[in-house]
Design a protein around this motif. Structure first.
Motif, PDB file in Angstrom:
ATOM      1  N   GLU A  30      43.820  45.851  37.698  1.00 46.87           N
ATOM      2  CA  GLU A  30      43.612  45.497  36.559  1.00 46.87           C
ATOM      3  C   GLU A  30      43.609  43.944  36.873  1.00 46.87           C
ATOM      4  OE1 GLU A  30      46.205  44.977  32.202  1.00 46.87           O
ATOM      5  OE2 GLU A  30      46.956  46.317  33.930  1.00 46.87           O
ATOM      6  N   THR A  31      44.613  43.376  37.674  1.00 46.88           N
ATOM      7  CA  THR A  31      44.573  41.908  37.920  1.00 46.88           C
ATOM      8  C   THR A  31      42.904  41.545  38.573  1.00 46.88           C
ATOM      9  OG1 THR A  31      46.962  41.852  38.268  1.00 46.88           O
ATOM     10  CG2 THR A  31      45.618  40.032  39.081  1.00 46.88           C
ATOM     11  N   ALA A  79      44.071  34.929  37.112  1.00 50.14           N
ATOM     12  CA  ALA A  79      44.159  36.241  36.936  1.00 50.14           C
ATOM     13  C   ALA A  79      45.642  36.432  37.338  1.00 50.14           C
ATOM     14  CB  ALA A  79      43.113  37.138  37.903  1.00 50.14           C
ATOM     15  N   ALA A  80      46.004  35.974  38.665  1.00 53.54           N
ATOM     16  CA  ALA A  80      47.299  36.252  39.191  1.00 53.54           C
ATOM     17  C   ALA A  80      48.480  35.890  38.121  1.00 53.54           C
ATOM     18  CB  ALA A  80      47.715  35.638  40.573  1.00 53.54           C
ATOM     19  N   ASN A  81      48.274  34.801  37.380  1.00 54.10           N
ATOM     20  CA  ASN A  81      49.223  34.243  36.397  1.00 54.10           C
ATOM     21  C   ASN A  81      49.398  35.248  35.250  1.00 54.10           C
ATOM     22  OD1 ASN A  81      49.914  32.421  38.204  1.00 54.10           O
ATOM     23  ND2 ASN A  81      48.770  30.698  37.130  1.00 54.10           N
ATOM     24  N   LEU A  82      48.258  35.779  34.684  1.00 49.20           N
ATOM     25  CA  LEU A  82      48.251  36.760  33.762  1.00 49.20           C
ATOM     26  C   LEU A  82      49.101  37.812  34.010  1.00 49.20           C
ATOM     27  CD1 LEU A  82      44.428  37.060  32.342  1.00 49.20           C
ATOM     28  CD2 LEU A  82      46.389  36.603  31.018  1.00 49.20           C
ATOM     29  N   ALA A  83      48.961  38.219  35.214  1.00 52.73           N
ATOM     30  CA  ALA A  83      49.809  39.502  35.946  1.00 52.73           C
ATOM     31  C   ALA A  83      51.159  39.157  35.780  1.00 52.73           C
ATOM     32  CB  ALA A  83      49.293  39.619  37.142  1.00 52.73           C
ATOM     33  N   VAL A  84      51.526  38.068  36.070  1.00 56.68           N
ATOM     34  CA  VAL A  84      53.049  37.679  35.999  1.00 56.68           C
ATOM     35  C   VAL A  84      53.320  37.686  34.693  1.00 56.68           C
ATOM     36  CG1 VAL A  84      54.568  35.550  36.465  1.00 56.68           C
ATOM     37  CG2 VAL A  84      52.848  36.080  38.307  1.00 56.68           C
ATOM     38  N   LEU A  85      52.725  37.132  33.586  1.00 54.69           N
ATOM     39  CA  LEU A  85      53.104  37.010  32.329  1.00 54.69           C
ATOM     40  C   LEU A  85      53.242  38.660  32.101  1.00 54.69           C
ATOM     41  CD1 LEU A  85      53.466  35.995  29.431  1.00 54.69           C
ATOM     42  CD2 LEU A  85      50.815  35.804  29.259  1.00 54.69           C
ATOM     43  N   ARG A  86      52.389  39.370  32.262  1.00 59.62           N
ATOM     44  CA  ARG A  86      52.459  40.853  32.019  1.00 59.62           C
ATOM     45  C   ARG A  86      53.705  41.764  32.474  1.00 59.62           C
ATOM     46  NH1 ARG A  86      46.488  41.366  32.914  1.00 59.62           N
ATOM     47  NH2 ARG A  86      45.274  40.840  31.172  1.00 59.62           N
ATOM     48  N   ALA A  87      53.868  41.325  33.791  1.00 58.82           N
ATOM     49  CA  ALA A  87      55.050  41.951  34.326  1.00 58.82           C
ATOM     50  C   ALA A  87      56.591  41.689  33.841  1.00 58.82           C
ATOM     51  CB  ALA A  87      55.018  41.393  35.998  1.00 58.82           C
ATOM     52  N   LEU A  88      56.349  40.188  33.395  1.00 51.77           N
ATOM     53  CA  LEU A  88      57.862  39.754  32.653  1.00 51.77           C
ATOM     54  C   LEU A  88      57.923  40.588  31.531  1.00 51.77           C
ATOM     55  CD1 LEU A  88      57.580  35.886  32.953  1.00 51.77           C
ATOM     56  CD2 LEU A  88      59.164  37.322  34.338  1.00 51.77           C
ATOM     57  N   LYS A  89      56.767  40.940  30.682  1.00 52.38           N
ATOM     58  CA  LYS A  89      56.747  41.573  29.557  1.00 52.38           C
ATOM     59  C   LYS A  89      57.305  43.106  29.571  1.00 52.38           C
ATOM     60  CE  LYS A  89      55.786  37.925  26.577  1.00 52.38           C
ATOM     61  NZ  LYS A  89      56.781  37.530  25.598  1.00 52.38           N
ATOM     62  N   ASP A  90      56.637  43.487  30.543  1.00 56.11           N
ATOM     63  CA  ASP A  90      56.757  44.993  30.673  1.00 56.11           C
ATOM     64  C   ASP A  90      58.041  45.537  31.169  1.00 56.11           C
ATOM     65  OD1 ASP A  90      54.672  47.660  30.973  1.00 56.11           O
ATOM     66  OD2 ASP A  90      56.177  47.716  32.856  1.00 56.11           O
TER      67      ASP A  90
END
Length: 418
Positions: free
Chosen positions: A34-35, A132-143
């Motif tokens: 996805e990233t 893209a990497a930073n988007l993944a970090v944000l999603r991981a925190l939320k998930d």
């Protein structure tokens, strides 16, 4: 064996043993496809330095869709927003990547994947991978349901490359100063999963112009030449001595002038690129350069002013500050620990000219992490990126953010101690 702070070691261990935090670390690994999809989409939105608006608007949407709040786009097209901390402390940490690339409109045509899975396209690495990497970090925190104690800001910055001179990062830091106390900044830029930068190589670019009356090469032979004056100035500059430590360099990188092969040059311009790991050395070079510019004009000017004179004007067209942090700074120690925690051997490189420069110039602890994997040909049309195992970049970012901002119910923040 290097000694690293025990409280930082304990903090990293606490996070990497926590069930919810481990879920976030696994998330960025499992969702890597996805990233990479996001990385491809953003790469195809061309964003030469100074023309980032279209990419910024799409990135703003993506940040909002990922759950970031208070997302804003400033007048320069920087995009930033925050994950609100539980403490309402007014303190925060920033994670950013830059939106612009070095390429011109039309250079990006398609993304080609080769038989080894490498992605070929100008800008696929520098610095779209960071966005893209930073988007993944944000999603991981939320998930994972992780709530920081202090706020965490995410940003896409403009004008990092070339004569942009990291101005986007400077604008963001100045804007955030009115909103929060930044405890640290984390930037994603540069190759590999091991490499990081935590010092600032400064850059100064000069444009120098000599002008005179010109004339016919034969009948006006007594008149001074702008090209001769420029050459004399450059010859004077070659006498300037620079230290190897702190590393300092300069070069006359571009020169042009004259109007006809049978004419005395009316105008000549050259440009200089100077770099140093020391702001003091850059300041000294500025003084030496100005002396050489003036000396070149004076040496070419005739004693008889009736034949006209050469004038010289000069200006800085780029001025990026230099700076450093102690080799044992806690932000550096923490970065080494985070790198070890994701199974990589840390490689702390001296110098480096990234958005970290602007944070260091403001006395904010800062580090620039590599993008996570194998890449080739950045700043060329042959650029490619290998997505294999690059999630270590996101994992390091999560650990650094967790230790600095703290995680509610798991770890008290250590950002104030950096």
């Amino acid at each position: 064996m290097e000694t690293l702070a025990q409280d930082l070691k304990a903090a990293v261990q606490t996070l990497t043993e926590d069930t919810r935090f481990c879920h976030a670390l696994a998330y960025v690994k499992d969702r890597l496809p996805e990233t990479i999809r996001d990385q491809k989409e953003l790469t195809l939105i061309e964003a030469p330095t100074g023309h980032e608006e279209k990419k910024a608007r799409r990135y703003m949407q993506m940040l909002e869709e990922a759950g970031l709040t208070d997302v804003v786009m400033d007048e320069h097209f920087n995009v930033f927003g925050k994950v609100t901390g539980s403490a309402n402390s007014g303190k925060s940490v920033l994670l950013e990547g830059h939106l612009d690339t070095v390429f011109s409109f039309g250079d990006v045509k398609e993304i080609r994947e080769d038989e080894e899975g490498r992605l070929h396209c100008p800008g696929i690495c520098d610095d779209t991978r960071a966005l893209a990497a930073n988007l993944a970090v944000l999603r991981a925190l939320k998930d994972a349901g992780l709530k920081p104690v202090h706020d965490i800001y995410f940003a896409g910055t403009v004008r990092e490359e070339g004569l942009g001179g990291m101005q986007g990062m400077a604008w963001v830091l100045d804007e955030l100063k009115e909103k929060t106390e930044l405890l640290a900044t984390l930037s994603i830029d540069g190759p590999s999963g091991e490499t990081f930068y935590a010092n600032a190589t400064g850059i100064v670019d000069w444009e120098v112009t000599f002008e005179g009356p010109g004339g016919h090469a034969w009948t006006a032979c007594e008149r001074p030449s702008a090209i001769h004056a420029a050459a004399l100035a450059i010859a004077e500059m070659t006498k300037i001595k620079v230290p190897t430590d702190p590393k300092t360099t300069f070069t006359v990188s571009l020169i042009e002038g004259g109007q006809a092969i049978h004419g005395i040059a009316q105008k000549a311009t050259f440009k200089i690129n100077a770099r140093s790991n020391s702001q003091e050395e850059l300041n000294r070079l500025d003084d030496e350069f100005i002396r050489a510019f003036e000396a070149g004009a004076e040496a070419e000017n005739p004693k008889d002013s009736c034949s006209g004179r050469i004038s010289v004007t000069y200006r800085k067209i780029l001025d990026v500050p230099a700076g450093s942090q102690p080799d044992n700074a806690r932000i550096i120690q923490l970065t080494k620990l985070a790198t070890l925690a994701v199974g990589r051997e840390p490689n702390f490189l001296p110098g480096g000219c990234t958005n970290t420069n602007m944070a260091i110039a403001r006395n904010i602890p800062a580090v620039t992490l590599g993008r996570g994997g194998e890449e080739y040909g950045t700043h060329t049309l042959n650029e490619w990126f290998n997505p294999k195992d690059v999630f270590c970049c996101e994992q390091k970012s999560l650990i650094l953010l967790g230790v600095i901002a703290g995680i509610e119910g798991t770890l008290k923040p250590l950002g104030e101690t950096l």
